[in-house]
Design an enzyme around this catalytic site. Structure first.
Site, PDB file in Angstrom:
ATOM      1  N   HIS A   1      -8.918  -8.007  -4.516  1.00  0.00           N
ATOM      2  CA  HIS A   1      -8.264  -6.701  -4.340  1.00  0.00           C
ATOM      3  C   HIS A   1      -7.564  -6.339  -5.643  1.00  0.00           C
ATOM      4  CE1 HIS A   1      -6.137  -3.340  -2.888  1.00  0.00           C
ATOM      5  NE2 HIS A   1      -5.151  -3.930  -2.237  1.00  0.00           N
TER       6      HIS A   1
ATOM      7  N   CYS B   1      -5.347   0.819   3.441  1.00  0.00           N
ATOM      8  CA  CYS B   1      -3.893   0.895   3.604  1.00  0.00           C
ATOM      9  C   CYS B   1      -3.227   0.925   2.234  1.00  0.00           C
ATOM     10  CB  CYS B   1      -3.385  -0.289   4.424  1.00  0.00           C
ATOM     11  SG  CYS B   1      -3.768  -1.913   3.744  1.00  0.00           S
TER      12      CYS B   1
ATOM     13  N   GLY C   1       0.644   1.177  -0.177  1.00  0.00           N
ATOM     14  CA  GLY C   1       2.076   0.972  -0.271  1.00  0.00           C
ATOM     15  C   GLY C   1       2.859   2.232   0.044  1.00  0.00           C
TER      16      GLY C   1
ATOM     17  N   CYS D   1      -2.696   1.157  -3.346  1.00  0.00           N
ATOM     18  CA  CYS D   1      -3.968   0.447  -3.210  1.00  0.00           C
ATOM     19  C   CYS D   1      -5.153   1.398  -3.034  1.00  0.00           C
ATOM     20  CB  CYS D   1      -3.923  -0.524  -2.039  1.00  0.00           C
ATOM     21  SG  CYS D   1      -2.720  -1.848  -2.251  1.00  0.00           S
TER      22      CYS D   1
END
Length: 392
Positions: free
Chosen positions: A348, A378, A380, A91
């Protein structure tokens, strides 16, 4: 060591990341190419002088494979002499692209560079790039014998361990839509959103934003990740994560023009912000989404600033527990947290989100007269990037 500045930054409006979404009819290469053209069209520079284009993209498969950065350069009509590369930090991919670009400028390797990102979740769905193979479970089984879990379940664990109940999560999600709607109503996103034409229709708004969202309406949604086997493994989970307090699947692209302060001056361009510091960190891959906390602590320590010195915080709203846990641990001012709404409302689009957050942050600082902004994402696998910028 020189300094790296943001000369301009743009993004598309969000499109729902499913068939029929506002941008689902656009090939992701063209979506990024249109965004690059728009960025360069707003700034008087010779495209041939760009040293590199660094793009973030998570699902590098199908239409998003074969180095989408280079393909978008060519599709945009940018000179063939301009190279491009594509990075994946999940992300945070385009935020990492920004780090690489700005750090290259600071190191003297670049004078002018574009960092950007794209994700068409309608055309290249999450998980598509693994082609039904096993990228990590088998190889990581010796270290994590019980197995890792999906991000939604990680969000459930955060909600449970930080004691964030369903009503708190839904209140935060409704606030995200309300704040974004207030900004949109007065045209607050106009400087950052560039129009994309799809089948003769111009798209220049955030399709994922629902101004009518209420806590009561969100309260009627069912949990997304409830699972009996996982309930036995994690008895503390209360199953509070729903589509309403999570970020939606999204299509979008974004791009930022970065250069040395010296080069901007030579070209007669006025920088909008300066990069103050950077950090990236790994975190527990089971909780996965908590890396924003140590990443923020690290970048603040590097910069010599305190959390109270920062005028606005952009903490990606992958799921509502993420910014709420961050706020709790950092003892951060909730009024400064995602003041224009976040990913729950604005979408997102994985690979594009890092630059989207940065665009919103730059414009907010300009509109409010703030000096410092902090962005953290944040990622993965248990990672996070953090960036501090200073408005000029």
């Amino acid at each position: 060591m020189g300094s790296a500045v943001i000369v301009d930054i743009v993004r598309t409006g969000s499109g729902k990341g499913k068939p029929g979404g506002a941008l689902s009819g656009v090939h992701p290469v063209n979506l990024l190419a249109e965004t690059l053209r728009a960025l360069l069209g707003r700034n008087d520079i010779d495209p041939a002088t760009i040293d590199d284009v660094i793009a973030g993209c998570v699902s590098q498969a199908g239409e998003q494979t074969l180095n989408i950065a280079r393909n978008a350069i060519l599709a945009a009509g940018i000179p063939e002499s301009v190279p491009g590369t594509t990075v994946d930090r999940q992300c945070g991919s385009s935020q990492q692209a920004v780090h690489f670009a700005a750090q290259g400028v600071i190191a003297g390797a670049y004078d002018i560079v574009v960092a950007c990102g794209v994700e068409s979740m309608s055309r290249v769905p999450m998980g598509y790039s693994s082609v039904d193979q096993d990228p990590n479970r088998g190889p990581l089984s010796a270290r994590y014998p019980e197995g890792l879990i999906g991000q939604g379940v990680s969000a459930e664990l955060i909600a449970a361990r930080w004691k964030l109940d369903r009503e708190t999560l839904d209140q935060y999600a409704a606030r995200s839509h309300q704040r974004a709607a207030q900004v949109a109503e007065v045209g607050g996103f106009k400087r950052e959103i560039v129009p994309i034409t799809v089948d003769g229709q111009v798209h220049d708004t955030d399709q994922t934003l629902r101004a009518s969202t209420t806590v009561e309406g969100l309260g009627g949604l069912k949990p997304s990740f409830a699972d009996e086997a996982l309930q036995q493994r994690f008895p503390e989970i209360n199953w509070s994560i729903t589509p309403g307090n999570s970020s939606p699947l999204t299509d979008a692209a974004s791009a930022v023009l970065i250069m040395s302060e010296k080069k901007a001056s030579e070209l007669g361009l006025t920088p909008r912000a300066r990069f103050a510091d950077f950090a990236v960190t790994g975190s527990d891959p089971l909780l996965m989404l908590t890396g924003v906390i140590p990443a923020t602590e690290k970048v603040l320590a590097r910069s010599g600033l305190s959390i109270d010195d920062i005028d606005a915080y952009e903490v990606n709203e992958a799921f509502a527990p993420v910014p709420l846990a961050w706020q709790q641990d950092l003892k951060a001012d909730p009024e400064k947290l995602n003041p224009r709404g976040g990913a729950i409302a604005l979408g997102h689009a994985l690979g594009a989100s890092g630059v989207r957050l940065l665009a919103t942050l730059v414009n907010h600082l300009e509109d409010t007269g703030g000096r410092y902004g902090l962005q953290t994402m944040c990622e993965g696998g248990g990672m996070a990037n953090a960036t501090i910028i200073e408005r000029i």
